[in-house]
Scaffold this active site. Structure first.
Site, PDB file in Angstrom:
ATOM      1  CD  GLU A 161      44.666  38.467  32.367  1.00 35.48           C
ATOM      2  OE1 GLU A 161      43.602  38.502  31.745  1.00 35.48           O
ATOM      3  OE2 GLU A 161      44.913  39.204  33.349  1.00 35.48           O
TER       4      GLU A 161
ATOM      5  CB  CYS B  57      35.588  39.720  37.453  1.00 31.27           C
ATOM      6  SG  CYS B  57      37.375  39.988  37.544  1.00 31.27           S
ATOM      7  CG  ASP B  58      39.029  40.312  33.434  1.00 34.25           C
ATOM      8  OD1 ASP B  58      38.417  41.245  33.982  1.00 34.25           O
ATOM      9  OD2 ASP B  58      40.219  40.373  33.119  1.00 34.25           O
ATOM     10  CE  LYS B  59      40.011  35.304  32.079  1.00 32.13           C
ATOM     11  NZ  LYS B  59      40.352  36.512  32.827  1.00 32.13           N
TER      12      LYS B  59
ATOM     13  CB  CYS C 154      39.974  46.826  36.111  1.00 34.94           C
ATOM     14  SG  CYS C 154      40.430  45.650  37.418  1.00 34.94           S
TER      15      CYS C 154
ATOM     16  CB  SER D   3      46.170  42.011  31.967  1.00 32.82           C
ATOM     17  OG  SER D   3      45.253  43.008  32.359  1.00 32.82           O
TER      18      SER D   3
ATOM     19  CB  CYS E 198      35.431  42.925  39.791  1.00 33.87           C
ATOM     20  SG  CYS E 198      37.007  43.577  39.237  1.00 33.87           S
TER      21      CYS E 198
ATOM     22  CG  ASP F 256      41.481  37.871  35.563  1.00 38.70           C
ATOM     23  OD1 ASP F 256      40.814  36.989  36.118  1.00 38.70           O
ATOM     24  OD2 ASP F 256      41.679  37.895  34.338  1.00 38.70           O
TER      25      ASP F 256
END
Length: 557
Positions: A446, A123-125, A195, A472, A50, A82
Site C-alpha cells: 500500500e 486486521c485487513d488481510k 483502525c 490503504s 488490531c 498493515d
C-alpha cells in the site's frame, strides 16, 4: 442428523487409537469425542492493536461453544499489521499474508477434520483470508470481527491511525513541532481494535456482515464493548444451528450476496482493497466477480456515508447510531440491496434487520439517497493506454473527476518517499509509482505513507497519484491504483517517463498517457524485465504464483 461427520473420522474409528489417545491427552473426555469439533482460529498476536485482544475473544467463543455441547479447539494463524508495516519493506508481506492465512486455516481444519469453523479476526488481510478458507472447505462456519478501535484525541483534535501518517507530512514541511508530532503518535491508538475509519478492516467487516458470514452488529461493535463479548458467547448457538441445518458457506456466498456487499462498500465509501478481496472470496466460492461488476454498482449506487478518510466520522460513531444493521435496513427500504439472501443466523438478511430502525434525519452520518455525498460510486474502474486491463480509482468527489499534468516517475516506494522529502513533487504533477504491483513489489504494498505525506504537505488537492500498487483504506485524494498490467510484467506504466502528459478522467473512466504510439513502442523495445525483488522464500513463491490485480491477486488459479 450427524453433526460430527468430519471429526468422527478420528474419534469414532477403532482403527485410529493413537488419534483418540492424543485428543484425550490434550484434555478431551470420552464424552467429548462424541461431540462435534469446532476449529476456533484466532489471528491474535501481541504488538498490534488490531489483533492484541483476539485470543481473549477466541476463548470466549470456546465458552459459548461448550455451552452448546460443542468442542472448541483453538489454533492460531498469522496476522501481518498493515499499520505497522506501511512504508517499510515489511509491507510486501501484507497481501501475501492473506494467502498464508487462507492456506493455514484450510490446512488445519482439513487435516484435523473439524466439523465447523469460527474465525476470530481483526486486521485487513485476516478477514478475506478467513473467508477464502471457509469457502474452500465449505463446512459450517462464521467470522467474528475483533471490532473497531475507539478514536484518540490530542489538543482537542480527533485522531486515528491515518492522523500519524499525515502528521509526518506536516512535520516534513515544518508545519508541526516535534512535540506535537509525538503527541499525535502517543494518543492516536488508545487501545485494542482495528483502525477506526472506513479503512480496509472496517470495510471488509461491513462487507462480510452484508455477505451474511458474520452475525448482525459484528462489523460495528467496538472491540472493548459488552456487545462484542456477547457476540463471542453467542457463536456457539449459531454454529450449532448451522450444523443442525447443514448450512455451509457456499449456501450463503451467492451472487446476490456479493452484489449486496459491493453496494454497502460503495454507500460507506469503503476501501478499494475490497475489490481484490471480494473477487478472491468469490473465486473461492465459485462465483464469478469482475471489475465490470464493481463499475456496474458504482454506476447506480451513490456514496452516502460521511466516514473517514474523506469524511468526518469513525466506525464507533456509526455503532452508536445502530451500526451496519441500521445501514442495511435503510438500504433495504430504499431498494438498493436485496433482502432474501441467507446468513449465518439461519435467517435472511431482511429477517435479521426486521426490528431495526432505519437511519433518518436525526443524524448526518448517512445521507439520504436524494442528497448523496456523491451521486455515483467512489470506486471507478478506468481503462486506457496506461491500463489496458483496468485500474481502480478512489474518487470521493471532493478532489474532482479529472486531472491532467506532467508525470513524475518513481520506481519504488522508497524513491517517492525520498522525492517527497526533497520537495521534488510539485503542484500539478501526476505522481507515478511503479514496480510495486503483486509481482513487482512483490506483494502489492500500500502507498499510504506517500499519499499521507502528500496530504500533510498540502498537496492533496494539487497532485494525482497512480500506481500498480495498492492504496490503504485510509488513503484519500485523487488516487488510482491496481494499474494492470503491472510494470513488472511490462505493462504500459513501465514505459512512462518524466514529463509525459497524463490525462485521468473518472467521469469517462479513462487513463491515458499522451505519447505517440510509435514512441511508446520504441521505449518498449528498449525495456527489459527487472530482476525480481525476492529470490528466496515466501515472497519468491508469491511472485511465481500470484495473478493480476484485475482478477483479485489469486494464487491458486
Amino acid at each position: 442428523m450427524v453433526l460430527n461427520k468430519y471429526s468422527r473420522i478420528y474419534t469414532q474409528d477403532d482403527s485410529l487409537p493413537a488419534s483418540q489417545a492424543m485428543l484425550i491427552g490434550a484434555g478431551l473426555s470420552e464424552d467429548d469425542l462424541r461431540k462435534p469439533f469446532v476449529g476456533v482460529c484466532s489471528t491474535g498476536f501481541e504488538g498490534n492493536t488490531c489483533n492484541m485482544h483476539l485470543d481473549g475473544l477466541a476463548n470466549e467463543v470456546k465458552r459459548g461453544l461448550a455451552a452448546e455441547g460443542l468442542v472448541g479447539l483453538r489454533f492460531n494463524t498469522i496476522g501481518v499489521s498493515d499499520g505497522i508495516t506501511n512504508g517499510t519493506p515489511g509491507m510486501r508481506y501484507s497481501l501475501v499474508s492473506r494467502e498464508i492465512i487462507a492456506d493455514s486455516i484450510e490446512a488445519m481444519a482439513g487435516a484435523h477434520n473439524y466439523d465447523a469453523l469460527a474465525c476470530v479476526v481483526g486486521c485487513d488481510k485476516n478477514m478475506p483470508g478467513a473467508l477464502i478458507a471457509m469457502a474452500r472447505l465449505n463446512r459450517p462456519a462464521l467470522m467474528v470481527y475483533g471490532g473497531t478501535i475507539k478514536g484518540g484525541t490530542f489538543k482537542g483534535q480527533q485522531l486515528n491511525i491515518v492522523s500519524c501518517f499525515e502528521a509526518y507530512g506536516q512535520k516534513l514541511r515544518g508545519h508541526l513541532s516535534q512535540e506535537d508530532y509525538r503527541g499525535i503518535i502517543n494518543n492516536a491508538c488508545p487501545g485494542p481494535g482495528a483502525c477506526g475509519g472506513m479503512y480496509t478492516a472496517n470495510t471488509m467487516a461491513a462487507a462480510i456482515e452484508t455477505l451474511g458470514m458474520s452475525v448482525p452488529f459484528s462489523a460495528s461493535s467496538t472491540a472493548v464493548s459488552a456487545s462484542k463479548m456477547q457476540e463471542c458467547l453467542d457463536t456457539g448457538h449459531y454454529l450449532r444451528l448451522l450444523l443442525e441445518r447443514d448450512i455451509k458457506p457456499r449456501d450463503i456466498l451467492v451472487r446476490e450476496a456479493f452484489e449486496n456487499a459491493m453496494v454497502v462498500t460503495t454507500v460507506l465509501g469503503g476501501s478499494t482493497n475490497a475489490v481484490i478481496h471480494l473477487m478472491a472470496i468469490a473465486d473461492a466460492a465459485g462465483v464469478k466477480l469482475t471489475l465490470a461488476d464493481f463499475q456496474a454498482i458504482s454506476n447506480r449506487v451513490p456514496v452516502l456515508a460521511d466516514l473517514k478518510p474523506s469524511g468526518k466520522y469513525l466506525m464507533e460513531d456509526l455503532s452508536a447510531l445502530g451500526g451496519v444493521p441500521a445501514v442495511l435496513k435503510t438500504l433495504l427500504n430504499e431498494g438498493l440491496i436485496t433482502g432474501d439472501t441467507l446468513t449465518v443466523t439461519g435467517q435472511t438478511l431482511a429477517e435479521n434487520v426486521a426490528d431495526i430502525r432505519s437511519l433518518g434525519a436525526e443524524q448526518d452520518l448517512l445521507r439520504p439517497s436524494s442528497s448523496p455525498l456523491k451521486a455515483d460510486g467512489h470506486i471507478q474502474i478506468l481503462y486506457g493506454n496506461l491500463a489496458p486491463d483496468g485500474a481502480v480509482a478512489k474518487i470521493s468527489g471532493k478532489e474532482g473527476e479529472q486531472f491532467a499534468g506532467p508525470a513524475i516517475v518513481f520506481d519504488s516506494e522508497e524513491a517517492i518517499n525520498e522525492g517527497l522529502a526533497q520537495g521534488l513533487v510539485k503542484a500539478g504533477h501526476v505522481v507515478v509509482i511503479r514496480y510495486v504491483g503483486p509481482k513487482g513489489g512483490p506483494g502489492m504494498p500500500e502507498m499510504l505513507k506517500p499519499t499521507s505525506a502528500i496530504m500533510g504537505a498540502g498537496l492533496g488537492d494539487k497532485v494525482a497519484l497512480l500506481t500498480d500498487g495498492r492504496f490503504s483504506g485510509g488513503t484519500h485524494g485523487f488516487v488510482i491504483g491496481h494499474v494492470c498490467p503491472e510494470a513488472y510484467d511490462g505493462g504500459p506504466i513501465a514505459l512512462v517517463e518524466n514529463g509525459d502528459w497524463i490525462v485521468l478522467d473518472a467521469s469517462k473512466n479513462t487513463i491515458d498517457v499522451h505519447v505517440d504510439a510509435a514512441v511508446l513502442q520504441a521505449r518498449r523495445e528498449q525495456w527489459r524485465p527487472p530482476a525480481p525483488n525476492a529470490t528466496r522464500g515466501v515472497l519468491r513463491k508469491y511472485i511465481r504464483t500470484v495473478g493480476s490485480a484485475s482478477t483479485g491477486c489469486i494464487t491458486d488459479q
